[in-house]
Design a protein around this motif. Structure first.
Motif, PDB file in Angstrom:
ATOM      1  N   GLY A 149       0.826  -1.216   0.000  1.00 39.74           N
ATOM      2  CA  GLY A 149       0.000   0.000   0.000  1.00 39.74           C
ATOM      3  C   GLY A 149       0.851   1.253   0.000  1.00 39.74           C
ATOM      4  N   THR A 150       0.165   2.368   0.173  1.00 42.81           N
ATOM      5  CA  THR A 150       0.792   3.679   0.069  1.00 42.81           C
ATOM      6  C   THR A 150       1.508   4.059   1.354  1.00 42.81           C
ATOM      7  N   ASP A 151       2.729   4.563   1.226  1.00 38.95           N
ATOM      8  CA  ASP A 151       3.427   5.258   2.314  1.00 38.95           C
ATOM      9  C   ASP A 151       3.709   6.658   1.789  1.00 38.95           C
ATOM     10  N   ILE A 152       3.274   7.689   2.502  1.00 38.60           N
ATOM     11  CA  ILE A 152       3.320   9.038   1.922  1.00 38.60           C
ATOM     12  C   ILE A 152       3.369  10.072   3.048  1.00 38.60           C
ATOM     13  N   SER A 153       3.569  11.335   2.678  1.00 37.54           N
ATOM     14  CA  SER A 153       3.512  12.476   3.597  1.00 37.54           C
ATOM     15  C   SER A 153       4.495  12.382   4.767  1.00 37.54           C
ATOM     16  N   PRO A 154       5.793  12.163   4.488  1.00 40.95           N
ATOM     17  CA  PRO A 154       6.745  12.136   5.603  1.00 40.95           C
ATOM     18  C   PRO A 154       7.001  13.545   6.156  1.00 40.95           C
ATOM     19  N   VAL A 155       7.222  13.625   7.468  1.00 40.86           N
ATOM     20  CA  VAL A 155       7.643  14.891   8.097  1.00 40.86           C
ATOM     21  C   VAL A 155       8.679  14.579   9.175  1.00 40.86           C
ATOM     22  N   TRP A 156       9.691  15.406   9.267  1.00 39.85           N
ATOM     23  CA  TRP A 156      10.761  15.178  10.238  1.00 39.85           C
ATOM     24  C   TRP A 156      10.369  15.716  11.600  1.00 39.85           C
ATOM     25  N   ASN A 157      10.926  15.098  12.606  1.00 43.07           N
ATOM     26  CA  ASN A 157      10.873  15.716  13.926  1.00 43.07           C
ATOM     27  C   ASN A 157      11.751  16.964  13.846  1.00 43.07           C
ATOM     28  N   PRO A 158      11.157  18.167  13.927  1.00 46.05           N
ATOM     29  CA  PRO A 158      11.952  19.370  13.661  1.00 46.05           C
ATOM     30  C   PRO A 158      12.957  19.680  14.767  1.00 46.05           C
TER      31      PRO A 158
ATOM     32  N   GLY B  57      15.476  15.979  14.257  1.00 45.25           N
ATOM     33  CA  GLY B  57      15.858  15.523  12.917  1.00 45.25           C
ATOM     34  C   GLY B  57      16.138  14.033  12.866  1.00 45.25           C
ATOM     35  N   ARG B  58      15.791  13.311  13.898  1.00 47.94           N
ATOM     36  CA  ARG B  58      16.146  11.893  13.949  1.00 47.94           C
ATOM     37  C   ARG B  58      14.964  10.952  13.776  1.00 47.94           C
ATOM     38  N   GLU B  59      13.779  11.519  13.657  1.00 45.51           N
ATOM     39  CA  GLU B  59      12.609  10.665  13.424  1.00 45.51           C
ATOM     40  C   GLU B  59      11.768  11.266  12.304  1.00 45.51           C
ATOM     41  N   ILE B  60      11.013  10.392  11.673  1.00 42.22           N
ATOM     42  CA  ILE B  60      10.136  10.831  10.588  1.00 42.22           C
ATOM     43  C   ILE B  60       8.753  10.240  10.821  1.00 42.22           C
ATOM     44  N   ALA B  61       7.755  11.101  10.835  1.00 40.65           N
ATOM     45  CA  ALA B  61       6.364  10.630  10.886  1.00 40.65           C
ATOM     46  C   ALA B  61       5.851  10.547   9.462  1.00 40.65           C
ATOM     47  N   PHE B  62       4.948   9.609   9.203  1.00 40.68           N
ATOM     48  CA  PHE B  62       4.425   9.453   7.844  1.00 40.68           C
ATOM     49  C   PHE B  62       3.088   8.734   7.884  1.00 40.68           C
ATOM     50  N   VAL B  63       2.429   8.721   6.737  1.00 44.39           N
ATOM     51  CA  VAL B  63       1.136   8.050   6.601  1.00 44.39           C
ATOM     52  C   VAL B  63       1.366   6.733   5.881  1.00 44.39           C
ATOM     53  N   SER B  64       0.772   5.663   6.408  1.00 41.67           N
ATOM     54  CA  SER B  64       0.939   4.361   5.763  1.00 41.67           C
ATOM     55  C   SER B  64      -0.366   3.581   5.768  1.00 41.67           C
ATOM     56  N   GLU B  65      -0.525   2.786   4.713  1.00 44.77           N
ATOM     57  CA  GLU B  65      -1.672   1.875   4.604  1.00 44.77           C
ATOM     58  C   GLU B  65      -1.290   0.456   4.967  1.00 44.77           C
ATOM     59  N   ARG B  66      -0.135   0.264   5.581  1.00 52.60           N
ATOM     60  CA  ARG B  66       0.361  -1.097   5.779  1.00 52.60           C
ATOM     61  C   ARG B  66      -0.579  -1.968   6.575  1.00 52.60           C
ATOM     62  N   ASN B  67      -1.411  -1.388   7.428  1.00 50.43           N
ATOM     63  CA  ASN B  67      -2.338  -2.204   8.205  1.00 50.43           C
ATOM     64  C   ASN B  67      -3.786  -1.838   7.927  1.00 50.43           C
ATOM     65  N   GLY B  68      -4.086  -1.461   6.683  1.00 50.85           N
ATOM     66  CA  GLY B  68      -5.464  -1.095   6.369  1.00 50.85           C
ATOM     67  C   GLY B  68      -5.574   0.367   6.015  1.00 50.85           C
ATOM     68  N   PRO B  69      -6.617   1.031   6.502  1.00 47.55           N
ATOM     69  CA  PRO B  69      -6.797   2.438   6.135  1.00 47.55           C
ATOM     70  C   PRO B  69      -5.594   3.274   6.568  1.00 47.55           C
ATOM     71  N   PRO B  70      -5.361   4.413   5.910  1.00 45.13           N
ATOM     72  CA  PRO B  70      -4.183   5.215   6.220  1.00 45.13           C
ATOM     73  C   PRO B  70      -4.132   5.641   7.683  1.00 45.13           C
ATOM     74  N   GLN B  71      -2.954   5.459   8.280  1.00 41.63           N
ATOM     75  CA  GLN B  71      -2.739   5.814   9.676  1.00 41.63           C
ATOM     76  C   GLN B  71      -1.358   6.442   9.803  1.00 41.63           C
ATOM     77  N   ILE B  72      -1.113   7.061  10.948  1.00 43.04           N
ATOM     78  CA  ILE B  72       0.150   7.767  11.121  1.00 43.04           C
ATOM     79  C   ILE B  72       1.131   6.911  11.922  1.00 43.04           C
TER      80      ILE B  72
ATOM     81  N   GLU C 149      -2.911  14.137  -1.070  1.00 42.41           N
ATOM     82  CA  GLU C 149      -1.697  13.337  -1.018  1.00 42.41           C
ATOM     83  C   GLU C 149      -2.037  11.857  -1.100  1.00 42.41           C
ATOM     84  N   TYR C 150      -3.005  11.450  -0.282  1.00 47.23           N
ATOM     85  CA  TYR C 150      -3.404  10.048  -0.272  1.00 47.23           C
ATOM     86  C   TYR C 150      -3.900   9.632  -1.649  1.00 47.23           C
ATOM     87  N   ASN C 151      -4.607  10.527  -2.322  1.00 52.39           N
ATOM     88  CA  ASN C 151      -5.137  10.201  -3.642  1.00 52.39           C
ATOM     89  C   ASN C 151      -4.032  10.017  -4.676  1.00 52.39           C
TER      90      ASN C 151
END
Lengths: 445, 255
Positions: free
Chosen positions: A300-309, A312-327, B197-199
């Motif tokens: 599935g989709t992994d998208i919208s990464p953002v760094w811990n400002p 700078g050592r972590e990145i949050a992102f959106v993933s569908e790996r376990n179903g609907p998109p989650q953070i 983005e998701y789209n």
């Protein structure tokens, strides 16, 4: 199965109870809720433009302080009668009396001096007779006598006041917001405006779709997704100063999107499907697109990464790996992936607060509309900031960590709004057409 | 048995010879003696007459007409063009390709007579016989591609190939196999719901789902490019399920 539903209902119920709880994100630092009187600055001199520019200056200064989230402005209807332009005009006991009950007071005068809009500013502690001047008496001079000049001087005065009484956190009155302006023919261009919606101008004129803008930490560049008339979406970088393009090497694949700058500005995290047959994955590259490293491998989709400002050592992102998109959050090397939102629904658009402690996001928790929430990384608690007002999406933090810009269609079409990080002081910045996807600059000076 | 058969054959032969003899005997006396100068008493032979009719008089190309003719005092009848000598009276079906005037000539001892019939043949303005050959040179690969490789539609928030879309992709694959030089792009699209983005991710997965289906049908991977346009290139803008469905698609373009 029955057990599962029962659990789900339980979880939803417990999530709802937290909605009304207020979040403390930065607004609790410094001398909060302090009462300030701001009598109108008085125009002096003979230039006929002064009156109009002074009125504008007074309005902008008032709004800057009002929306700062740091002070309580005492209504002018309670003020003692009389013009206040200089220390001799002020009788402190009148301003600290119960009717006004102000702790601090900003006052002064304005004029046009040799073609330059100028303000002489005092900022007093009304309750400290020994040491009235909280700020050194100062003269703020613009380079000309335009409306933009009067606005700039007001922003500088406001930022100086906020910094001194706001716990050392600088004001954001001189920051800017980039966003996507949607033209009626479907063309989307990146625009830039001041943090209060004034002086907006187009940054791109690509006559196609330019979306998902992201300010570089230096405030001089903006990365965005360019969807060309024909061919895959790619990442472009443009100078926010002179609009010149910078090269970002093509990643390839059917889509490359959602660029996000590392806090030191040297790298960009983004999503591309260059090596994937099942939705984009997260990559990091140098900010010219070279030295590409893949961080995620998942269905599935992994998208919208953002760094811990902050780190700078972590990145949050959106993933569908376990179903609907989650953070999810991972280490910047792609390891140690963990899901942070566990209450179901669809959670998207993560935005990491400047202090690294919160993630704002858009959550469609039970179908229906998206609303802005804040996830507290320390406690795991989610707090709802918007409700019952259409779709609210794409939060973007201001560099003070007190403000969030977002997109909402509460007024019919999608427009850019700001609010305090506790959901109050909502302010609509754009009004015409359709505007989306705000990105708040860092401090520009 | 053998004897009887021989006898029978012999008999038949005699019979046939006799018949032949009889005919030739009849003919020969009639032809050779040139008629003597007409005796005064003999009246002049009557002039022949002929009528030729066509029914109907107007047809579309491909239809047929009945020509019918009758004569008097004619020994010989010809109809032109194209029919030559015909019985002195009769009818025949003709199907001329274009308008024509038939002329029937009756010849008899009394002279000749002619009659004509005009048949009008309407030729359709864009003649079907012509329309057919024309597409061959002009039906460009692009047109054939568009006709044979159709858009694939998806369910909301889904990138799986829907059962009702399978036949369409299979027939696209069949055409693509017959045209192995065609390189093409699959564009993934999404409706406006969900985040932008998701789209972009969802539309990418749709394009790839179709690509994988086609490669599974034997279309070489190298001929297929994919593009995700997310919700950026809608077919329509209204907020209705009908419009949303039109926008949830994978579209094909030639490279």
């Amino acid at each position: 199965m029955k057990k599962f539903w029962f659990l789900t209902i339980l979880m939803l119920g417990s999530a709802w109870t937290s909605i009304s709880q207020r979040i403390e994100t930065g607004t609790d630092r410094g001398t909060l809720g302090v009462r300030i009187a701001v009598p109108e600055f008085q125009a002096s001199g003979s230039d006929p433009k002064t009156t109009a520019l002074t009125a504008l200056f007074n309005q902008v200064l008032w709004d800057d302080l009002d929306y700062s989230g740091v002070v309580v402005l005492v209504s002018r209807s309670f003020y003692p009668v009389g013009r206040i332009a200089a220390p001799g005009d002020v009788k402190p006991e009148e301003w600290t009396a119960p009717a006004v009950d102000a702790q601090f007071m900003a006052f002064g005068s304005t004029r046009i001096d040799r073609g330059q809009f100028t303000a002489d500013v005092r900022f007093w502690d009304l309750k400290n007779a020994q040491n009235r001047d909280v700020l050194q008496p100062s003269r703020h001079r613009a380079s000309d006598d335009s409306e933009a000049a009067a606005r700039l001087v007001a922003h500088r005065v406001a930022d100086a006041i906020i910094e001194v009484i706001g716990g050392g956190i600088r004001g954001i009155a001189q920051t800017k917001i980039a966003f996507v302006s949607v033209h009626p023919n479907g063309i989307k261009e990146i625009y830039v405006m001041e943090y209060d919606g004034a002086n907006m101008y187009p940054l791109t004129s690509l006559k196609s779709q330019a979306v998902t803008p992201g300010w570089a930490p230096d405030g001089q560049k903006i990365a965005f997704t360019f969807v060309p008339p024909k061919g895959p979406p790619v990442i472009n970088i443009v100078s926010a100063i002179d609009r010149r393009p910078h090269t970002f090497q093509l990643a390839g694949g059917s889509v490359t999107t959602t660029p996000s700058w590392s806090p030191d500005g040297s790298q960009i995290a983004f999503a591309t499907s260059r090596d994937s047959n099942d939705g984009p994955e997260i990559y990091v590259a140098d900010w010219n697109g070279r030295n590409l490293r893949r961080l995620t491998i998942s269905p599935g989709t992994d998208i919208s990464p953002v760094w811990n400002p902050r780190t700078g050592r972590e990145i949050a992102f959106v993933s569908e790996r376990n179903g609907p998109p989650q953070i999810y959050i991972m280490d910047a090397e792609g390891t140690n992936v963990r899901r942070i939102i566990n209450d179901g629904g669809s959670a998207q658009n993560p935005a990491w607060s400047p202090d690294g402690q919160h993630i704002a996001f858009a959550w469609q928790r039970r179908g229906g509309n998206f609303d802005i929430f804040i996830h507290d990384l320390a406690t795991g608690r989610n707090t709802q900031l918007t409700q019952d007002s259409g779709n609210n999406e794409r939060p973007a933090w201001a560099p003070d960590g007190r403000h969030i810009a977002f997109e909402s269609n509460r007024a019919g079409t999608s427009q850019i709004y700001t609010m305090l990080a506790d959901g109050t002081k909502v302010r609509q910045l754009t009004r015409t057409g359709k505007n989306q996807g705000p990105s708040w600059s860092g401090y520009l000076q | 048995m053998r004897f009887r058969a021989t006898t029978l054959r012999l008999g038949l032969l005699i019979l046939m010879l006799t018949a032949l003899f009889t005919i030739s005997c009849r003919k020969s006396p009639a032809a050779p003696p040139p008629p003597p100068p007409a005796p005064q008493a003999t009246p002049p032979p009557p002039a022949p007459a002929i009528t030729l009719r066509a029914d109907p008089l107007t047809i579309e190309r491909g239809q047929s007409v009945t020509l019918q003719w009758e004569t008097q005092h004619a020994g010989n009848v010809r109809i032109e063009p194209g029919m030559g000598e015909v019985p002195v009276s009769g009818s025949r079906q003709v199907s001329p390709a274009s308008s024509v005037t038939y002329t029937a000539t009756a010849t008899g001892p009394g002279g000749t007579a002619t009659d004509t019939a005009r048949i009008t043949v309407n030729v359709p303005a864009p003649p079907p016989e012509r329309a057919a050959p024309r597409p061959e040179p002009t039906a460009t690969v692009e047109e054939l591609f568009r006709r044979n490789v159709e858009e694939v539609y998806f369910d909301y928030d889904q990138a799986e190939i829907r059962p009702d879309q399978v036949a369409k992709i299979q027939s696209a694959a069949a055409w693509l196999k017959q045209n192995p030089n065609v390189r093409f792009t699959i564009e993934g699209h999404a409706d406006e719901r969900g985040s932008q983005e998701y789209n972009l991710g969802l539309a990418d997965r749709r394009a790839n789902a179709v690509k994988q289906f086609l490669t599974g049908q034997g279309i070489p991977d190298g001929l297929i490019a994919t593009v995700s346009y997310g919700e950026e290139r809608p077919q329509c803008m209204d907020q209705s399920e009908d419009c949303y469905q039109r926008n949830r698609r994978a579209a094909f373009t030639l490279q």
